[in-house]
Design a protein around this motif. Sequence first.
Motif, PDB file in Angstrom:
ATOM      1  N   THR A  93       0.849  -1.190   0.000  1.00 31.44           N
ATOM      2  CA  THR A  93       0.000   0.000   0.000  1.00 31.44           C
ATOM      3  C   THR A  93       0.890   1.248   0.000  1.00 31.44           C
ATOM      4  O   THR A  93       2.072   1.181   0.334  1.00 31.44           O
ATOM      5  CB  THR A  93      -0.907   0.021   1.244  1.00 31.44           C
ATOM      6  N   THR A  94       0.300   2.348  -0.375  1.00 30.89           N
ATOM      7  CA  THR A  94       1.070   3.595  -0.407  1.00 30.89           C
ATOM      8  C   THR A  94       1.118   4.235   0.981  1.00 30.89           C
ATOM      9  O   THR A  94       0.179   4.106   1.775  1.00 30.89           O
ATOM     10  CB  THR A  94       0.448   4.586  -1.399  1.00 30.89           C
ATOM     11  N   VAL A  95       2.206   4.913   1.241  1.00 27.98           N
ATOM     12  CA  VAL A  95       2.366   5.617   2.520  1.00 27.98           C
ATOM     13  C   VAL A  95       1.436   6.825   2.507  1.00 27.98           C
ATOM     14  O   VAL A  95       1.318   7.523   1.487  1.00 27.98           O
ATOM     15  CB  VAL A  95       3.824   6.054   2.711  1.00 27.98           C
ATOM     16  N   PRO A  96       0.746   7.105   3.611  1.00 28.66           N
ATOM     17  CA  PRO A  96      -0.169   8.260   3.654  1.00 28.66           C
ATOM     18  C   PRO A  96       0.523   9.552   3.237  1.00 28.66           C
ATOM     19  O   PRO A  96       1.694   9.788   3.551  1.00 28.66           O
ATOM     20  CB  PRO A  96      -0.617   8.297   5.117  1.00 28.66           C
ATOM     21  N   ALA A  97      -0.211  10.394   2.550  1.00 35.08           N
ATOM     22  CA  ALA A  97       0.353  11.646   2.049  1.00 35.08           C
ATOM     23  C   ALA A  97       0.848  12.536   3.172  1.00 35.08           C
ATOM     24  O   ALA A  97       1.851  13.246   3.022  1.00 35.08           O
ATOM     25  CB  ALA A  97      -0.708  12.379   1.220  1.00 35.08           C
ATOM     26  N   SER A  98       0.170  12.530   4.313  1.00 34.32           N
ATOM     27  CA  SER A  98       0.578  13.376   5.436  1.00 34.32           C
ATOM     28  C   SER A  98       1.971  13.003   5.939  1.00 34.32           C
ATOM     29  O   SER A  98       2.765  13.877   6.314  1.00 34.32           O
ATOM     30  CB  SER A  98      -0.440  13.267   6.575  1.00 34.32           C
ATOM     31  N   VAL A  99       2.274  11.691   5.933  1.00 35.69           N
ATOM     32  CA  VAL A  99       3.590  11.238   6.383  1.00 35.69           C
ATOM     33  C   VAL A  99       4.669  11.643   5.386  1.00 35.69           C
ATOM     34  O   VAL A  99       5.741  12.126   5.751  1.00 35.69           O
ATOM     35  CB  VAL A  99       3.593   9.706   6.603  1.00 35.69           C
ATOM     36  N   VAL A 100       4.378  11.438   4.105  1.00 29.97           N
ATOM     37  CA  VAL A 100       5.344  11.820   3.068  1.00 29.97           C
ATOM     38  C   VAL A 100       5.583  13.326   3.094  1.00 29.97           C
ATOM     39  O   VAL A 100       6.730  13.790   2.991  1.00 29.97           O
ATOM     40  CB  VAL A 100       4.835  11.372   1.681  1.00 29.97           C
ATOM     41  N   GLU A 101       4.516  14.092   3.237  1.00 30.22           N
ATOM     42  CA  GLU A 101       4.659  15.557   3.277  1.00 30.22           C
ATOM     43  C   GLU A 101       5.524  15.994   4.450  1.00 30.22           C
ATOM     44  O   GLU A 101       6.405  16.857   4.303  1.00 30.22           O
ATOM     45  CB  GLU A 101       3.279  16.203   3.380  1.00 30.22           C
ATOM     46  N   ALA A 102       5.297  15.412   5.625  1.00 27.82           N
ATOM     47  CA  ALA A 102       6.099  15.771   6.803  1.00 27.82           C
ATOM     48  C   ALA A 102       7.567  15.427   6.594  1.00 27.82           C
ATOM     49  O   ALA A 102       8.462  16.201   6.966  1.00 27.82           O
ATOM     50  CB  ALA A 102       5.549  15.054   8.028  1.00 27.82           C
ATOM     51  N   ALA A 103       7.838  14.288   5.973  1.00 27.35           N
ATOM     52  CA  ALA A 103       9.216  13.888   5.725  1.00 27.35           C
ATOM     53  C   ALA A 103       9.897  14.822   4.724  1.00 27.35           C
ATOM     54  O   ALA A 103      11.058  15.206   4.899  1.00 27.35           O
ATOM     55  CB  ALA A 103       9.249  12.450   5.213  1.00 27.35           C
TER      56      ALA A 103
END
Length: 221
Positions: A93-103
């Motif tokens: 599954t894809t990593v949630p956008a909120s996590v990617v954005e924070a990173a």
Amino acid sequence: MCFINLISLRNSSSFQQNAQNAFKVRLSIKTALGDNAYAWDANEEYLFKAMVAFAMRRYSSKSTTQISDVLLCNVTDRVSFWFVVTDSSQNVTTVPASVVEAAIRMNRNRINSAFLLSDKTLQFLKITSTLSPPVEPSTPVWLIVFGVVLCLIVAGIVFLVVAGIQQRKKKNKESTERENLEEKGEVAVTVENGIPCEALDLKAGHINGVFAADDERFTSL
């Protein structure tokens, strides 16, 4: 056109642009570097994937993101594309956008530096630009203001003192010149028709002998 296929997501670069947890990236390499611009090729794509994987790992110590977990889609010649980050431990599954954005936000400067770009020339369209922390002056603001005011006060005092001294010197000079002119007027001898004449004593006056004799003659009568 890219199509979503979660079953074969890890084995291909196929996913739907604008899909959930996907991000669009736009690079302006020519604008940023001019004649020193580099070409966007497979090596640059690999570097981008590596930087995203690095950002994910640095953001969370529990992250096991690999370069292969970062997928790119719809790469254009003007250098724009979409990407997602997958999580192999969660059935692809894809990593949630909120996590990617924070990173990404946490490591934005490192990513920009890797491509010699800035927030304006390397744009994550769904991620707001990072702001540099305000620079705090080493000297407190109140101390700077106090120093400026104190300097103005000292400058005003010095100006008044200097102006007073100059005015006093000017008055003394004028008084001295006036006295010198009066002294010269008392002892000066005028010359009329080549015959020197005594100057008139303005303070004591001067008696004309001719008129004095006439006065005595008329008085006796």
